[in-house]
Design a protein around this motif. Sequence first.
Motif, PDB file in Angstrom:
ATOM      1  N   ALA A   1      59.165  70.619 -39.518  1.00  0.00           N
ATOM      2  CA  ALA A   1      57.906  71.101 -40.102  1.00  0.00           C
ATOM      3  C   ALA A   1      56.727  70.376 -39.439  1.00  0.00           C
ATOM      4  O   ALA A   1      55.727  70.987 -39.045  1.00  0.00           O
ATOM      5  CB  ALA A   1      57.904  70.867 -41.607  1.00  0.00           C
ATOM      6  N   LEU A   2      56.901  69.049 -39.264  1.00  0.00           N
ATOM      7  CA  LEU A   2      55.826  68.269 -38.647  1.00  0.00           C
ATOM      8  C   LEU A   2      55.705  68.589 -37.156  1.00  0.00           C
ATOM      9  O   LEU A   2      54.599  68.757 -36.632  1.00  0.00           O
ATOM     10  CB  LEU A   2      56.088  66.775 -38.860  1.00  0.00           C
ATOM     11  N   ALA A   3      56.855  68.727 -36.470  1.00  0.00           N
ATOM     12  CA  ALA A   3      56.844  68.992 -35.024  1.00  0.00           C
ATOM     13  C   ALA A   3      56.136  70.325 -34.744  1.00  0.00           C
ATOM     14  O   ALA A   3      55.313  70.420 -33.819  1.00  0.00           O
ATOM     15  CB  ALA A   3      58.268  69.013 -34.501  1.00  0.00           C
ATOM     16  N   ILE A   4      56.466  71.354 -35.570  1.00  0.00           N
ATOM     17  CA  ILE A   4      55.855  72.676 -35.355  1.00  0.00           C
ATOM     18  C   ILE A   4      54.327  72.589 -35.543  1.00  0.00           C
ATOM     19  O   ILE A   4      53.553  73.154 -34.784  1.00  0.00           O
ATOM     20  CB  ILE A   4      56.478  73.714 -36.312  1.00  0.00           C
ATOM     21  N   ASN A   5      53.952  71.817 -36.573  1.00  0.00           N
ATOM     22  CA  ASN A   5      52.518  71.674 -36.846  1.00  0.00           C
ATOM     23  C   ASN A   5      51.772  71.064 -35.635  1.00  0.00           C
ATOM     24  O   ASN A   5      50.633  71.416 -35.352  1.00  0.00           O
ATOM     25  CB  ASN A   5      52.337  70.813 -38.095  1.00  0.00           C
ATOM     26  N   TYR A   6      52.476  70.144 -34.936  1.00  0.00           N
ATOM     27  CA  TYR A   6      51.823  69.455 -33.809  1.00  0.00           C
ATOM     28  C   TYR A   6      52.087  70.153 -32.473  1.00  0.00           C
ATOM     29  O   TYR A   6      51.647  69.677 -31.428  1.00  0.00           O
ATOM     30  CB  TYR A   6      52.283  67.993 -33.747  1.00  0.00           C
ATOM     31  N   TYR A   7      52.859  71.262 -32.525  1.00  0.00           N
ATOM     32  CA  TYR A   7      53.197  71.949 -31.267  1.00  0.00           C
ATOM     33  C   TYR A   7      51.904  72.428 -30.598  1.00  0.00           C
ATOM     34  O   TYR A   7      51.048  73.058 -31.238  1.00  0.00           O
ATOM     35  CB  TYR A   7      54.116  73.138 -31.539  1.00  0.00           C
ATOM     36  N   GLY A   8      51.753  72.114 -29.322  1.00  0.00           N
ATOM     37  CA  GLY A   8      50.529  72.525 -28.611  1.00  0.00           C
ATOM     38  C   GLY A   8      49.461  71.447 -28.635  1.00  0.00           C
ATOM     39  O   GLY A   8      48.784  71.222 -27.639  1.00  0.00           O
ATOM     40  N   ALA A   9      49.385  70.746 -29.800  1.00  0.00           N
ATOM     41  CA  ALA A   9      48.360  69.707 -29.900  1.00  0.00           C
ATOM     42  C   ALA A   9      48.861  68.406 -29.268  1.00  0.00           C
ATOM     43  O   ALA A   9      48.159  67.765 -28.489  1.00  0.00           O
ATOM     44  CB  ALA A   9      48.001  69.469 -31.366  1.00  0.00           C
ATOM     45  N   ALA A  10      50.096  68.058 -29.556  1.00  0.00           N
ATOM     46  CA  ALA A  10      50.668  66.829 -28.996  1.00  0.00           C
ATOM     47  C   ALA A  10      51.448  67.175 -27.738  1.00  0.00           C
ATOM     48  O   ALA A  10      51.821  68.330 -27.538  1.00  0.00           O
ATOM     49  CB  ALA A  10      51.592  66.188 -30.026  1.00  0.00           C
ATOM     50  N   PRO A  11      51.717  66.165 -26.858  1.00  0.00           N
ATOM     51  CA  PRO A  11      52.525  66.474 -25.663  1.00  0.00           C
ATOM     52  C   PRO A  11      53.939  66.944 -26.069  1.00  0.00           C
ATOM     53  O   PRO A  11      54.432  66.570 -27.146  1.00  0.00           O
ATOM     54  CB  PRO A  11      52.597  65.136 -24.928  1.00  0.00           C
ATOM     55  N   ASN A  12      54.536  67.734 -25.179  1.00  0.00           N
ATOM     56  CA  ASN A  12      55.853  68.325 -25.466  1.00  0.00           C
ATOM     57  C   ASN A  12      56.919  67.274 -25.785  1.00  0.00           C
ATOM     58  O   ASN A  12      57.784  67.491 -26.623  1.00  0.00           O
ATOM     59  CB  ASN A  12      56.321  69.163 -24.287  1.00  0.00           C
ATOM     60  N   TRP A  13      56.851  66.143 -25.084  1.00  0.00           N
ATOM     61  CA  TRP A  13      57.920  65.145 -25.323  1.00  0.00           C
ATOM     62  C   TRP A  13      57.901  64.675 -26.774  1.00  0.00           C
ATOM     63  O   TRP A  13      58.916  64.320 -27.343  1.00  0.00           O
ATOM     64  CB  TRP A  13      57.828  63.974 -24.334  1.00  0.00           C
TER      65      TRP A  13
END
Length: 647
Positions: free
Chosen positions: A47-59
């Motif tokens: 849930a958190l990873a999806i929220n940050y997808y695009g905003a944070a680096p892919n790694w």
Amino acid sequence: MLRVALNLIVKQFTVSKDNPELVKAQFMHFATQVPIMYSVLLINTWALAINYYGAAPNWLSIYAPSVFAVICIVRMTNWLKQRKSTPQFEKAHATLVRTNKLAGIFTLMLTAWSLLLYPYGDIYMQAHVAFFMAITGVGVIICMQQLRSAAFIIALSVNIPFAIFFGTSGIASFVIIAGNMALVTIALVTVTVVQSRAFADTIDSQIKLELANKENEKLANLDSLTGLTNRRQFFTKLQEEFRIAEREDKRLAVGIIDLNGFKLVNDHYGHAFGDSLLMEVGARLEELSSKNVSISRLGGDEFALVISDNNSDEQLKEMGQQIRDALSVPFVAAEITVQISGSIGFAVYPYLAKTSLELYERADYALYQSKNIHNGEVVVFTERHILEIEANTKTEYVMSKADLDKEIVVYFQPIIDIHSSRTVAFEALARWESPVLGKVSPADFIPIAEKTGLINKLTQVLLKKSLAMAATWPEGIKLSFNLSTHDINSPQAVREIMNIIQSHGFDPSRIDLEITETAAMRDFDQAKSSVKILKSLGCGIVLDDFGTGFSSLSHLHALPLTKIKIDRSFVSNIDTVPASFKIVKSLLSLSRDMGLLCVVEGVETQEELSVIESLGGQLVQGYFFSAPISEIEIDGFLQETALPKRA
Ligand code: C2E
Ligand code: CA
Ligand code: CA
């Protein structure tokens, strides 16, 4: 003091080794919650990873959570496999210790990961990081309720970074959330402590209950007197071993032991002495038990063996003999010394016994043969016994339908006084001429009549016929008449016999009633009172088959006997077998000492007669003089010289 406190603190964070059962229970309980915990972790992380997808680096938003997901799934499947069966303590403990460590490592990893994402988000996404840490921490602590140490580690690994990071963020909402989170965690940890204690208590009482159950079961399977396993456990063991023997196609033997003469000892010396004798018997038998030989007390003076390791009947006979030897060593207790013996019967699977019950019943049959026919010698059930049982069943059936009044006839065998060369009595011997079975030997049908309860009626028929016949004999000749065990053990039967004798008018002093030693010993007190009543009528009382039973001299003294009959097994070949010679010699002198007349049975040859004569025997009976004859032959026999065949 500091050390103690430190130890106490360290203890809260480690998996205790004190209670292995508790560790195993924690493991099992925990194993069911682990999949839920990993699901919570996976859902929250993604849930958190999806929220940050695009905003944070892919790694950070894809690769790191993917690696974590793989680790979660591997761990989850590992646990799913493990929860199928309760592990050994060591393994359960090691797994829980690893879980403890992993709990700390995973929490720190996830905390670091979410805090690394934090700078890439706007204020809402940053609030998600706080929410993620709080909700994941709470969720996991709840799942770890039974593993208090892990719950503690997680609480600290989440809350310390949380408090430092958000408490110092300068954003009022985050500071409040950090405080709130700390308070909720304290509440949760308190609940965890209470819960884990309750869990430990439950497991503790379960363990105690199980122990008590085991103890009860043990007691329920043991014989309290001898400490051997009891009848119930014998049958359980027999069934277990029987299944193994069937599966592995192996021999399995059952042996049953019955003490000879125990009842007499018990009656004579009292139950306390009897009990100590049984305990000693138990101890002697126990010494012969092994991994493959288990010994139980079936009840009373009966013991049984289950023998899984036996290669041959010879080996069984040897073992039986060993047991008999052990039992015949004199017992000494309370300054009393007694010697008893044992009868033993064996049956073997798969030879002649197809089920465990059949195995037991056939061993019991072999025991009966040992006790009643073979004088206690070890008997192994064989094909011959099967034929015997079949024949007996048939005889039993035919007998139940027979017209005994008509079919049973009496034969008479003379008893001779070798001093006067005259017939002094005739022994009445039953003959059954069955239209269905032909001539049946009394050795076969008397035991069956005893078993089926027909014997009392049979005795009455025989007595009436014998008395009617005896009334025609010359004055000096007596009638010797056999009574069975059941006749003298039933007051009702004794009354019937008295009535017949009294109503018949035949002089009771011309009647000798023969009872066997075994019959007298079955229920000694009853037999004694029956015999007294019959004696008071004026009848003589003869102890038949003397020397074959297990009675003691003191018992013989207590019976009002007038005569004894030495069993023919001691007489055959008395001229060539030294042991027989000695026995007859001492029995004859014993009867003289007791002031009793003595009949020597089964004299078949001139040589035997000569030996008996030399030993001072006076009354004899046997084929040498005459086989049992029918009533119409009696006159002729008496008219001939008294000793027709004598040289
Ligand atoms: P028992 O009372 O000991 O009878 C003696 C048995 O030995 C008789 O067998 C007799 O025929 C047999 N006998 C006599 N002399 C000799 C001999 O020289 N050599 C051999 N080998 N045998 C001899 P029987 O008539 O077959 O009776 C067998 C048993 O059946 C009797 O043993 C007795 O226990 C029982 N029995 C027979 N008739 C009656 C009866 O009317 N009532 C009861 N209760 N039992 C009876
Ligand atoms: Ca007899
Ligand atoms: Ca006899």
